[in-house]
Design an enzyme around this catalytic site. Sequence first.
Site, short mmCIF file in Angstrom:
data_model
loop_
_atom_site.label_atom_id
_atom_site.label_comp_id
_atom_site.label_asym_id
_atom_site.label_seq_id
_atom_site.Cartn_x
_atom_site.Cartn_y
_atom_site.Cartn_z
N TYR A 23 0.79 -1.23 0.00
CA TYR A 23 0.00 0.00 0.00
C TYR A 23 0.82 1.29 0.00
CZ TYR A 23 -3.62 -3.36 1.14
OH TYR A 23 -4.47 -4.43 1.11
N HIS A 100 -8.94 0.91 -5.98
CA HIS A 100 -8.10 0.11 -5.09
C HIS A 100 -6.65 0.47 -5.34
CE1 HIS A 100 -11.55 -2.34 -4.05
NE2 HIS A 100 -11.83 -2.35 -5.35
N ILE A 101 -5.88 0.52 -4.27
CA ILE A 101 -4.45 0.82 -4.37
C ILE A 101 -3.73 -0.35 -5.03
CG2 ILE A 101 -2.35 1.24 -3.02
CD1 ILE A 101 -4.23 2.63 -0.93
#
Length: 147
Positions: A23, A100-101
């Site tokens: 992340y 979404h990362i």
Amino acid sequence: MMNILLINGPNLNLLGTREPEIYGNKTLIDIEKDLTKVAKEKSINIECFQSNHEGEIVDKIHDSVKSIQGILINAGAFTHTSISIRDALIGSKIPFVELHISNIFSREDFRKESFLTDKAIGIISGFGISSYFLALEGIIGYLNGKN
């Protein structure tokens, strides 16, 4: 002025410390500040909201119906489990981009199922923190009729 709601789901408040190899090192506050700055340059107002609680996210969507033109949502783990968030998004009739990362389709099998994708105007996944900025460009283009 166009109003966009950014929703971040469970554990995204831990960005910067949680699994940085997946992340990254930026905190959610950093991302929100940077995204708000970019949006402001485009005369867009962004309201940022994060919750680890499904019902709070549902309530926020309900409360936004009259004031928000588009939603950016990183539902985190709720992506794969929440019919109530899906139903709130559908019921709101507010166009939304799922983001979404990480690339959820290259991870564990349970992450490959999304309750949101088929109702989203688009999905951005796997571009790290840039996913937020790409999603913003996508929703702006959609709302301005450039889809």
